[in-house]
Motif scaffolding. Structure first.
Motif, PDB file in Angstrom:
ATOM      1  N   ALA A   1       1.017  -1.216  -0.074  1.00 46.72           N
ATOM      2  CA  ALA A   1       0.152  -0.055   0.072  1.00 46.72           C
ATOM      3  C   ALA A   1       1.047   1.238  -0.067  1.00 46.72           C
ATOM      4  O   ALA A   1       2.071   1.198   0.450  1.00 46.72           O
TER       5      ALA A   1
ATOM      6  N   ILE B   1       0.840   5.793   0.670  1.00 49.32           N
ATOM      7  CA  ILE B   1      -0.112   6.829   0.814  1.00 49.32           C
ATOM      8  C   ILE B   1       0.577   8.038   0.015  1.00 49.32           C
ATOM      9  O   ILE B   1       1.837   8.312   0.134  1.00 49.32           O
TER      10      ILE B   1
ATOM     11  N   LEU C   1      -4.731   7.048   1.147  1.00 49.52           N
ATOM     12  CA  LEU C   1      -4.106   5.512   0.952  1.00 49.52           C
ATOM     13  C   LEU C   1      -4.528   5.150  -0.165  1.00 49.52           C
ATOM     14  O   LEU C   1      -5.833   4.939  -0.677  1.00 49.52           O
TER      15      LEU C   1
ATOM     16  N   VAL D   1      -3.806  -0.420  -2.350  1.00 51.56           N
ATOM     17  CA  VAL D   1      -3.874  -1.468  -1.588  1.00 51.56           C
ATOM     18  C   VAL D   1      -4.205  -2.720  -1.985  1.00 51.56           C
ATOM     19  O   VAL D   1      -5.132  -2.959  -2.767  1.00 51.56           O
TER      20      VAL D   1
ATOM     21  N   ALA E   1      -3.498  -7.072   4.748  1.00 48.24           N
ATOM     22  CA  ALA E   1      -4.025  -5.548   4.055  1.00 48.24           C
ATOM     23  C   ALA E   1      -4.264  -5.080   5.504  1.00 48.24           C
ATOM     24  O   ALA E   1      -3.659  -3.784   5.560  1.00 48.24           O
TER      25      ALA E   1
ATOM     26  N   CYS F   1      -1.690  -1.671   6.565  1.00 45.89           N
ATOM     27  CA  CYS F   1      -2.429  -0.473   6.568  1.00 45.89           C
ATOM     28  C   CYS F   1      -2.292   0.289   7.999  1.00 45.89           C
ATOM     29  O   CYS F   1      -2.041   1.411   8.080  1.00 45.89           O
ATOM     30  N   ARG F   2      -2.511  -0.754   8.981  1.00 44.53           N
ATOM     31  CA  ARG F   2      -2.514  -0.168  10.340  1.00 44.53           C
ATOM     32  C   ARG F   2      -1.078   0.492  10.877  1.00 44.53           C
ATOM     33  O   ARG F   2      -1.104   1.489  11.351  1.00 44.53           O
TER      34      ARG F   2
ATOM     35  N   LEU G   1      -0.408   3.609   8.523  1.00 51.46           N
ATOM     36  CA  LEU G   1      -1.097   4.920   8.836  1.00 51.46           C
ATOM     37  C   LEU G   1      -0.494   5.293  10.176  1.00 51.46           C
ATOM     38  O   LEU G   1      -0.749   6.445  10.535  1.00 51.46           O
TER      39      LEU G   1
ATOM     40  N   TYR H   1     -11.515  -0.882   5.464  1.00 52.72           N
ATOM     41  CA  TYR H   1     -11.453   0.463   5.676  1.00 52.72           C
ATOM     42  C   TYR H   1     -12.221   0.945   6.925  1.00 52.72           C
ATOM     43  O   TYR H   1     -11.780   1.629   7.824  1.00 52.72           O
TER      44      TYR H   1
ATOM     45  N   LEU I   1     -10.439  -0.020   9.741  1.00 51.88           N
ATOM     46  CA  LEU I   1      -9.289   0.666  10.050  1.00 51.88           C
ATOM     47  C   LEU I   1      -9.722   1.982  10.829  1.00 51.88           C
ATOM     48  O   LEU I   1      -8.801   2.916  11.191  1.00 51.88           O
TER      49      LEU I   1
END
Length: 271
Positions: A193, A195, A204, A207, A219, A223-224, A227, A250, A253
């Motif tokens: 992923a 940003i 974002l 992904v 994923a 992503c966590r 971010l 999402y 998240l």
């Protein structure tokens, strides 16, 4: 009306969408020729595939979009590109009908979601048994593998055709306008992923998870952590347009829906 985002008071959706649309324009200027028309800003990637060129409206809405759409089509044609637009439906409610009357077709309709990362968890180790790697603009072999595996995850080919975004990715990573990461096990990239940052707001995007490794939380874990690193660098807001079937990820998240993104291109004549 003001609503809350992850427990924090935030701006009305329309105002937030305008800020995000300006961020989209800033991001789109990277590595592209910029043309400013009366009603659109056009971003041309001269040596890339048509899908890397786009236009974003400059006006909230217009009584008559027709002459402006004609000027837009001419600008793309003059540079040998098929016209493409990305915009938010709530900000430009008359534009979709005007585009369709001019022979354009909607290529994507997706929820726009936003997340306040204030207080987001401090980056830590992944909860899955894989290695986490931040993308480095100087590590071209990794970037090439990343884009090729991403292409496979999205149903494309694992060859040179997947590398159209490589110069922009490399430049963005080196310039701090892109953060990216991948998960790897035994030399195989499993998920990734990025940003993309413009005007102090990040998107974002892109992904992906290897088809053989889906439904294992990769994923989410990736992503966590990404971010969290984005938040630790001082940013406060992130947004995305959710691909079909990805909205639940999402929401988990912490993202909340605030609008709808529409992508339009020239309709292909039926045979």
């Amino acid at each position: 009306m003001r609503v809350r985002l992850k427990g924090r008071l935030r701006l009305p959706d329309g105002h937030m969408l305008r800020k995000i649309e300006e961020s989209l324009r800033v991001v789109s200027r990277h590595e592209r020729e910029v043309l400013r028309l009366v009603a659109f800003e056009v971003f041309i990637m001269p040596d890339g595939p048509d899908e890397l060129s786009l236009a974003v409206p400059l006006w909230p809405d217009a009584d008559d979009w027709t002459p402006h759409i004609a000027a837009l089509a001419e600008a793309f044609a003059a540079r040998g590109k098929q016209p493409r637009l990305e915009f938010f439906q709530e900000l430009h409610p008359r534009l979709p009908a005007a585009l369709e009357a001019a022979g354009f077709a909607c290529e994507m309709r997706a929820p726009v979601m936003a997340l306040s990362v204030d207080g987001y968890p401090v980056p830590g180790e992944s909860q899955v048994d894989v290695g986490y790697h931040r993308l480095d603009g100087e590590d071209e072999p990794l970037l090439r593998r990343y884009l090729q595996r991403q292409s496979v995850a999205f149903g494309g080919a694992e060859d040179e055709s997947a590398l159209g975004w490589l110069p922009t990715l490399r430049s963005g990573l080196n310039g701090g306008t892109v953060l990216g990461a991948a998960l790897e096990r035994e030399g195989q990239l499993l998920a990734g992923a990025v940003i993309q940052i413009g005007g102090g707001i990040g998107e974002l995007a892109g992904v992906w998870t290897d088809p053989a490794w889906r439904q294992q939380g990769l994923a989410f874990a990736l992503c966590r952590r990404l971010l969290g690193e984005y938040a630790s660098e001082g940013y406060s807001l992130c947004w995305l347009s959710a691909a079909e079937g990805a909205q639940r990820l999402y929401e988990k998240l912490g993202f909340e829906r605030i609008g709808t993104q529409l992508n339009y291109g020239r309709a292909v004549p039926s045979r």
